[in-house]
Every structure is written in C-alpha cells, then in structure tokens.
Write an enzyme that holds these catalytic residues in place. Structure first.
Site, PDB file in Angstrom:
ATOM      1  CG  ASN A 210      -1.662  -0.574   0.976  1.00 30.80           C
ATOM      2  OD1 ASN A 210      -2.629  -1.461   0.128  1.00 30.80           O
ATOM      3  ND2 ASN A 210      -2.699  -1.662   2.332  1.00 30.80           N
ATOM      4  CG  ASP A 278      -7.287  -5.051   2.181  1.00 29.13           C
ATOM      5  OD1 ASP A 278      -7.717  -4.826   3.828  1.00 29.13           O
ATOM      6  OD2 ASP A 278      -7.623  -3.458   1.638  1.00 29.13           O
ATOM      7  CG  ASP A 306      -9.098  -7.250   9.914  1.00 28.64           C
ATOM      8  OD1 ASP A 306      -8.798  -6.164  10.458  1.00 28.64           O
ATOM      9  OD2 ASP A 306     -10.085  -7.053   8.923  1.00 28.64           O
ATOM     10  CB  ILE A 307      -3.676  -6.673  12.037  1.00 32.15           C
ATOM     11  CG1 ILE A 307      -2.671  -7.395  11.322  1.00 32.15           C
ATOM     12  CG2 ILE A 307      -3.399  -6.079  13.613  1.00 32.15           C
ATOM     13  CD1 ILE A 307      -1.367  -6.326  11.258  1.00 32.15           C
ATOM     14  CE  LYS A 339      -9.896  -0.325   8.715  1.00 31.25           C
ATOM     15  NZ  LYS A 339      -9.145   0.431   7.550  1.00 31.25           N
ATOM     16  CE  LYS A 343     -11.506  -3.825   9.138  1.00 27.69           C
ATOM     17  NZ  LYS A 343      -9.926  -5.070   8.459  1.00 27.69           N
TER      18      LYS A 343
END
Length: 400
Positions: A210, A278, A306-307, A339, A343
């Site tokens: 990224n 991702d 997914d941290i 999000k 999450k």
C-alpha cells in the site's frame, strides 16, 4: 521542558556542522544553557568564535589544554551536563564511542561520561549503510545511546539517501522528549502502534504493498511516548526515523506484523495506523518470475490476517481502547463508520486519501474521529499535530 537544563554540545566534522549554530539558538530559546566542544574536523566547518558567541560560553577543543584543565577538567566537563548532544555525529565519533577509543577531547568526554548521550548522525549515504557503521549503531543503541535521524535527501556530496543530519528543531524535540516529565498523563500505560505499509512478496524481487509513508503512525507513537506511555511501534518498511523514547519492531509482512502485535500485548491502548495489505500471494515464487512470452502469470491471492479485528476480538488481553484507521477515497465517514462496526474497534480515525489530497507521503492530514455515535471533524493539520491531538484525546479518555 528545557528551561534550566545544561546541554553539552559536541560538534563533529562535516558540512552539517553549520546546523549546530542554529541548534544552539533553538536550545537557548527554550531556556537551556549550552557548552560547546569542537573536534579538530569540526573546526574546519565552524569556528570556535561563532560557537562561543552563540553559547555565551568558552569553547573547548583541546584535550591537553593546561588552561582548560585547570579551570574545568575534562572529566568534570563530561559529567556536569544534564544531556550530551553530538551534532553532527560523524561515522568517526560513532566508531570511537562504540569501540572505546578516546584520542581527542570529544571522544574522551564521551567515554568518561555517566550522562546520557543523544547523537544526530550525519555522513555520506554509503558510509551510513556500511556494515561497520550499522554494527556500531546497533552497539551504541544496545548501550543506551539515543539517536535522532538521519534524514533522507540530497547531500552536499551530490548523492541522495539517508545521511542528512536531523534538522535543529527535530533534535530539540528529541531533547525535550528525553526531559519529558516522568508523571505524564499516560504514565504507567502501555501503548501499541502500527505504522507504515506491509510488503507481501510475489517473488524474491516483487511485492504487493500500500502507499504509506509511515509518517502518521510514527507521529502517533512519538506523541504517546511524550505523554508518558511505554510505547511499542510495530512498523513496516518506511523511511521515517525512529521516534525518540519508543521501542521499535520492524517487520515486512502482515503476518509478521500480527505476530509482533500479539507479542507486545498486554497494552492499554492499540492504535492501528498501518496500511496493511489486504491480500498476499497464496504461494510466493521462490525464484524471480520471468517474462518468457508465455502469457501473463496467474497470481492466486489469499486474504491477510485482519490485525485490527484480531486485536479487537481478543478475550483475555484485549487493549482497553482499540483505535483503527480508515483510509478512504470516497464516502469517508460512511465507510469508516461501517468499518468500525465490522472490526469491533472502539474508535476509528477516518481520512481522505484520494490522490488530490496528497495525504499519502505528505506532511498534512485531515481526519475525522468516530467514537460511537459521535463524529469529530478535525481541521487540516500536520501529521505531527494530528498525532499530538489523538494522543491527548486518548489521555483524556483514560483520565475519565
């Protein structure tokens, strides 16, 4: 924070020595007193007279000066300061201290002192990257020597890369961080921050990543440390210097970042500012993929861990406050709010990273803090200021 502090400034030899004059001015503006020591090479770039005029003190440059030794022996000089700053810290000075060599006044002071040392390295990029310098750097860090910089950019020698001395205000900030009050509002708290991109290998020479400079995550880690938190920064590949007073763990991939984050627990607060890729290639090639006219290779992708969601879902060691970041290019608030719910984090910081904003790689950021049903629209500010504001908001949360 520097009012009344006594700084011993050692000026090494290098074109960056001219910045030491401005550094003296900045330190004295903040109430510090400064004594100067010039190496023989340093005197080739700044004069004892100019340094003396700015410090208001006699400049020391000779190890075997009968007058200086009678007025103040070098041992006393080495221990009379609250902090020793070496700027520029040349490869020669770093090597001498790492290996216990002391053939001149500056190196003797550094070896004889029981005062903490802050070094601002400055040298050619090849010298900075040389294995000997890297080994000396590791040795000095292990012994507790603090560093600020070097920065990346064009050099007087015509090359480009890391090796430019940190700017005077950056060195001042590092000195202020050293003297930060022990009883800051986050004293006794543990903080975990992620920063930078992750690099997911396709083959030994290519990767998926990224667009993240790491500037915002590093600024947040520095701000939390200044407020007294014991801060661990887990960072992907970035050109940002290590923040003062922060434990830095460097990783490459998302899986390594997750492992490092879990190892840093327990923590009171986790701020996930990294731009984690991702996806990764399900099976990275062991050798470089070649273009041989047989068509395009097929890359089978798989999701990375997914941290943010993993930290938010921890049962026994979940941080009391988990803060995520949502870098969006459209419908910023809407997507960030979604999000946050998805999450399971407590807060989320939303920012517009569309190309027109210049956020990725730039020094400014415009963010919105989403906490439950509330949205705080913050004005555009430098990433350092955003870091300070978020750290203050976190301190206020725990105080409440």
């Amino acid at each position: 924070m520097l009012d009344g502090k006594r700084i011993l400034l050692i000026v090494g030899g290098g074109i960056a020595a001219y910045k030491s004059l401005d550094l003296v001015r900045r330190l004295r503006e903040r109430g510090a007193s400064v004594r100067g020591v010039l190496t023989a090479a340093g005197k080739q770039f700044v004069t004892p007279l100019s340094l003396s005029a700015l410090t208001g003190e006699k400049i020391h440059d000779e190890l075997f000066s009968l007058t200086d030794e009678a007025e103040m022996g070098h041992i006393e000089l080495s221990r009379s300061a609250d902090l020793i700053v070496v700027a520029p810290a040349t490869a020669d000075l770093m090597a001498k201290l790492a290996n216990g060599l002391c053939g001149d006044l500056a190196s003797t002071l550094l070896l004889a002192t029981d005062t903490d040392v802050l070094m601002a390295p400055a040298m050619n990029v090849r010298m900075w990257e040389h294995a000997a310098t890297r080994a000396n750097l590791a040795t000095l860090k292990a012994r507790g020597v603090r560093f600020v910089g070097p920065n990346e950019g064009p050099m007087a020698c015509g090359e480009f890369g890391f090796g430019r001395m940190a700017e005077p205000l950056e060195i001042v900030a590092a000195a202020e961080a050293y003297f930060a009050p022990a009883e800051g509002p986050l004293k006794g708290r543990r903080a975990l921050v992620t920063s930078g991109p992750t690099h997911e290998p396709i083959d030994p020479v290519r990767y998926i990543a990224n667009r993240s400079s790491g500037k915002q995550g590093h600024a947040i880690a520095a701000a939390l440390a200044r407020l007294g938190a014991a801060t661990t920064l887990v960072t992907g590949p970035t050109r940002e210097p290590d923040p003062a007073g922060v434990a830095v763990v460097r990783i490459e991939t998302a899986r390594q970042m997750l492992e490092a984050c879990l190892a840093a627990l327990p923590a009171d607060v986790a701020v996930c500012a990294a731009a984690v890729a991702d996806w990764r290639v399900a099976s990275a090639a062991g050798q470089k993929l070649k273009k041989e006219g047989g068509g395009l290779p097929t890359l089978a992708l798989t999701e990375n861990p997914d941290i943010l969601a993993t930290l938010s879902a921890r049962e026994n060691d979940r941080p009391a406050l988990v803060v995520g970041f949502a870098a969006e290019t459209e419908k910023v608030i809407e997507h960030a709010t979604s999000k946050r719910a998805r999450k399971g984090c407590d807060w989320i910081v939303a920012n517009d990273v569309s190309p027109a904003t210049g956020t990725f790689g730039g020094d400014a950021n415009t963010v919105h803090l989403i906490t439950g049903g509330e949205v705080e629209d913050w004005p555009t500010a430098s990433k350092a200021e955003v870091g300070d504001r978020l750290a203050a908001r976190i301190a206020a949360h725990f105080a409440a």
